[in-house]
Enzyme design. Structure first.
Site, PDB file in Angstrom:
ATOM      1  N   CYS A  74      16.308  52.787   4.692  1.00 52.97           N
ATOM      2  CA  CYS A  74      15.105  52.436   3.942  1.00 52.97           C
ATOM      3  C   CYS A  74      15.012  50.949   3.655  1.00 52.97           C
ATOM      4  O   CYS A  74      16.014  50.251   3.536  1.00 52.97           O
ATOM      5  CB  CYS A  74      15.075  53.123   2.587  1.00 52.97           C
ATOM      6  SG  CYS A  74      15.101  54.884   2.656  1.00 52.97           S
TER       7      CYS A  74
ATOM      8  N   GLY B  71      13.853  50.807   8.700  1.00 51.43           N
ATOM      9  CA  GLY B  71      13.318  52.156   8.786  1.00 51.43           C
ATOM     10  C   GLY B  71      12.043  52.161   9.596  1.00 51.43           C
ATOM     11  O   GLY B  71      11.115  51.428   9.273  1.00 51.43           O
TER      12      GLY B  71
ATOM     13  N   ASN C 263      15.936  52.961  -2.021  1.00 52.02           N
ATOM     14  CA  ASN C 263      16.795  52.717  -0.867  1.00 52.02           C
ATOM     15  C   ASN C 263      18.216  53.085  -1.283  1.00 52.02           C
ATOM     16  O   ASN C 263      18.727  52.554  -2.258  1.00 52.02           O
ATOM     17  CB  ASN C 263      16.726  51.241  -0.458  1.00 52.02           C
ATOM     18  CG  ASN C 263      17.729  50.848   0.624  1.00 52.02           C
ATOM     19  OD1 ASN C 263      18.128  49.711   0.719  1.00 52.02           O
ATOM     20  ND2 ASN C 263      18.123  51.786   1.450  1.00 52.02           N
ATOM     21  N   GLY C 264      18.820  54.003  -0.547  1.00 51.82           N
ATOM     22  CA  GLY C 264      20.174  54.437  -0.899  1.00 51.82           C
ATOM     23  C   GLY C 264      20.265  55.936  -0.749  1.00 51.82           C
ATOM     24  O   GLY C 264      19.474  56.547  -0.039  1.00 51.82           O
TER      25      GLY C 264
ATOM     26  N   TYR D 168      25.570  44.208  10.278  1.00 48.47           N
ATOM     27  CA  TYR D 168      24.527  44.757  11.153  1.00 48.47           C
ATOM     28  C   TYR D 168      23.178  45.017  10.488  1.00 48.47           C
ATOM     29  O   TYR D 168      22.136  44.682  11.067  1.00 48.47           O
ATOM     30  CB  TYR D 168      25.067  46.064  11.773  1.00 48.47           C
ATOM     31  CG  TYR D 168      24.061  46.808  12.595  1.00 48.47           C
ATOM     32  CD1 TYR D 168      23.548  46.260  13.781  1.00 48.47           C
ATOM     33  CD2 TYR D 168      23.602  48.069  12.210  1.00 48.47           C
ATOM     34  CE1 TYR D 168      22.611  46.948  14.536  1.00 48.47           C
ATOM     35  CE2 TYR D 168      22.675  48.763  12.968  1.00 48.47           C
ATOM     36  CZ  TYR D 168      22.179  48.195  14.123  1.00 48.47           C
ATOM     37  OH  TYR D 168      21.255  48.866  14.873  1.00 48.47           O
TER      38      TYR D 168
END
Ligand code: SF4
Length: 486
Positions: free
Chosen positions: A16, A42, A121-122, A262
């Site tokens: 996300c 995402g 997000n998570g 990354y």
């Protein structure tokens, strides 16, 4: 919806990106641009919620890329107002790969003191237990997303205003969360006490911005102010600006070290340092730890590029673009035929034959997950006439799944979970395969003394198997932690 590329399941995938803006005219246009810059976090779906003093709350949630939805006047005209938040997702916990539109965030809740929207997000590691408890107590869930638990916990809180209800809710939540949320008048940002996922604060004119990464501040010309601190909640209003609270028990931060390797874009700033620079340092460490005689250092594009440059600078071996990426591999093959699917990696990457022929090549990649792509790339390089192929990997072996908002295959599908380094080398069929060590990675991200084994400075669970937050739902489903598994 299948992955955008047939071989993309050979990477860990951030699930996300979140973005919010307040105090600007047509905030939704800024959010659309911000989400576009966060699209790497995402690609499956996106959504925007806005508030306008006369038209109230409005929302639009769509499958597909931001550029294909939130550039249309028809949609953007339905999203008026000076306050907006948005979300792009791959797929969080919930219906992986078969998302319903109801799972697309931001989520909205109507409370007695007004509405609130929330984008997360998570991953909530005790979401199953919370959901069961909430359903038993009468909550009616609209989605399969773990993030919806937060809205229901807020609805049950007895606090008098929405930020306090959110604090209450988040104290019950375990796992990783960076959140942007909004009420009619407030933009709210929160990071979990360990600060696993990123969240930054920016300024634009008289307005404010919250974003997963700084690269999305740049696209709208917003000034980067600072990172939201682990465990911090900021409540932003036109009258009071940014008000900061620390509602959780203080803990030692454990930021996701893989963001450096990354997930984050190389033009973002993390921990006061450009991600590009960090990745170059990772390449330098990799070269110090794992030298090899060769003619060329080539990145596996695009994510291996800065580390390959670092490897080349440190080793003195020339850097070359031995593999060329087709930049326009987009939605054309989103539903590939079997024949096209079998072409796999060739759809996206092609070997620069003239350069490779007769050479001893060092290939630098960010990670090895299942190893399927690495094998195909090695075949392409050998087909092109390379004399030797040496893989150098800019992260330690990925041997454990992530439960904090990153899509990872099951443990048994991770090459490093079932094979030793030598077995992996032989499986990939390369002349040598070496990974950066955990200590080397810590040094490269700025921890001169390496990893502190007693209190690690980062989350590195996917490499070490040491989870900073117990993945309680997964344990209940039979997942075995390191001590039990070994
Ligand atoms: S397990 Fe790995 S990918 Fe997940 S948060 Fe930790 S370091 Fe990041």
């Amino acid at each position: 919806m299948p992955p955008a590329h047939p071989f993309d399941d050979d990477k860990l995938r951030e699930e996300c990106g979140i973005f919010g803006v307040s105090g600007v005219k047509d905030a939704s246009s800024f959010v659309a641009l911000g989400l576009h810059a966060l699209q790497h976090r995402g690609q499956e779906a996106g959504g925007i919620v806005t508030h306008d003093p006369t038209q109230g709350f409005n929302s639009a949630r769509r499958f597909g890329y931001v550029r294909d939805n939130f550039t249309s006047t028809d949609i953007m005209e339905t999203l008026p107002g000076p306050l907006a938040i948005g979300h792009v997702r791959y797929s969080t916990a919930g219906s992986k790969g078969q998302t319903a539109i109801r799972d697309v965030q931001p989520f909205f809740g109507e409370f007695s003191m007004g509405g609130a929207a929330i984008a997360h997000n998570g991953n909530i590691t005790n979401a199953d237990a919370l959901r069961r408890e909430l359903i038993e107590r009468g909550s009616i869930f609209q989605s399969s997303s773990d993030s919806e638990c937060i809205i229901h916990l807020m609805a049950r809180s007895l606090q008098r205003n929405i930020p306090e209800r959110m604090e209450d809710a988040l104290r019950r939540v375990e796992g990783a969360f960076s959140i942007v949320a909004m009420t009619r008048t407030k933009l709210i940002g929160v990071r979990d006490p360990l600060g696993v996922r990123p969240l930054v604060l920016g300024k634009i004119g008289d307005g404010w911005v919250l974003s997963s990464e700084t690269c999305a501040l740049d696209i709208i010309g917003s000034e980067f102010i600072r990172e939201i601190e682990p465990g911090e909640m900021v409540v932003i209003t036109p009258e009071h600006g940014v008000q900061s609270h620390f509602p959780f028990r203080k803990q030692k931060p454990r930021f996701c070290i893989f963001e450096h390797v990354y997930f984050s874009r190389p033009d973002s700033i993390l921990g006061g340092r450009s991600v590009y620079e960090t990745r170059e340092s990772i390449g330098r460490e990799l070269a110090k730890e794992n030298p090899v005689d060769a003619d060329l250092v080539c990145p596996v594009p695009d994510s291996g590029t800065p580390a390959a440059i670092g490897y080349s600078l440190e080793s003195g071996i020339p850097y070359a673009m031995g593999i060329i990426r087709n930049q326009y591999m987009g939605r054309t093959f989103i539903e590939p035929t079997e024949q096209i699917r079998n072409m796999g990696v060739r759809l996206k990457l092609n070997v620069n034959r003239a350069l490779i022929r007769g050479k001893r090549v060092i290939l630098v990649d960010d990670s090895v997950v299942r190893g399927t792509t690495s094998r195909k790339i090695k075949e392409m390089i050998l087909d092109a006439g390379a004399k030797e192929v040496h893989f150098r990997i800019a992260s330690p072996p990925t041997a454990w799944p992530c439960f904090y908002g990153v899509d990872t295959p099951q443990r048994e599908k991770l090459l490093a979970a079932t094979m030793s380094e030598e077995e992996m080398r032989s499986h990939l069929g390369v002349d040598s395969l070496k990974f950066i060590t955990l200590d080397g990675l810590y040094r490269a991200v700025g921890e001169a003394g390496g990893r502190n084994p007693a209190t690690p400075q980062y989350c590195d669970a996917c490499f070490s198997g040491e989870y900073p937050v117990k993945p309680s739902d997964m344990l209940a489903k039979g997942f075995e932690m390191k001590e039990a598994a070994e």
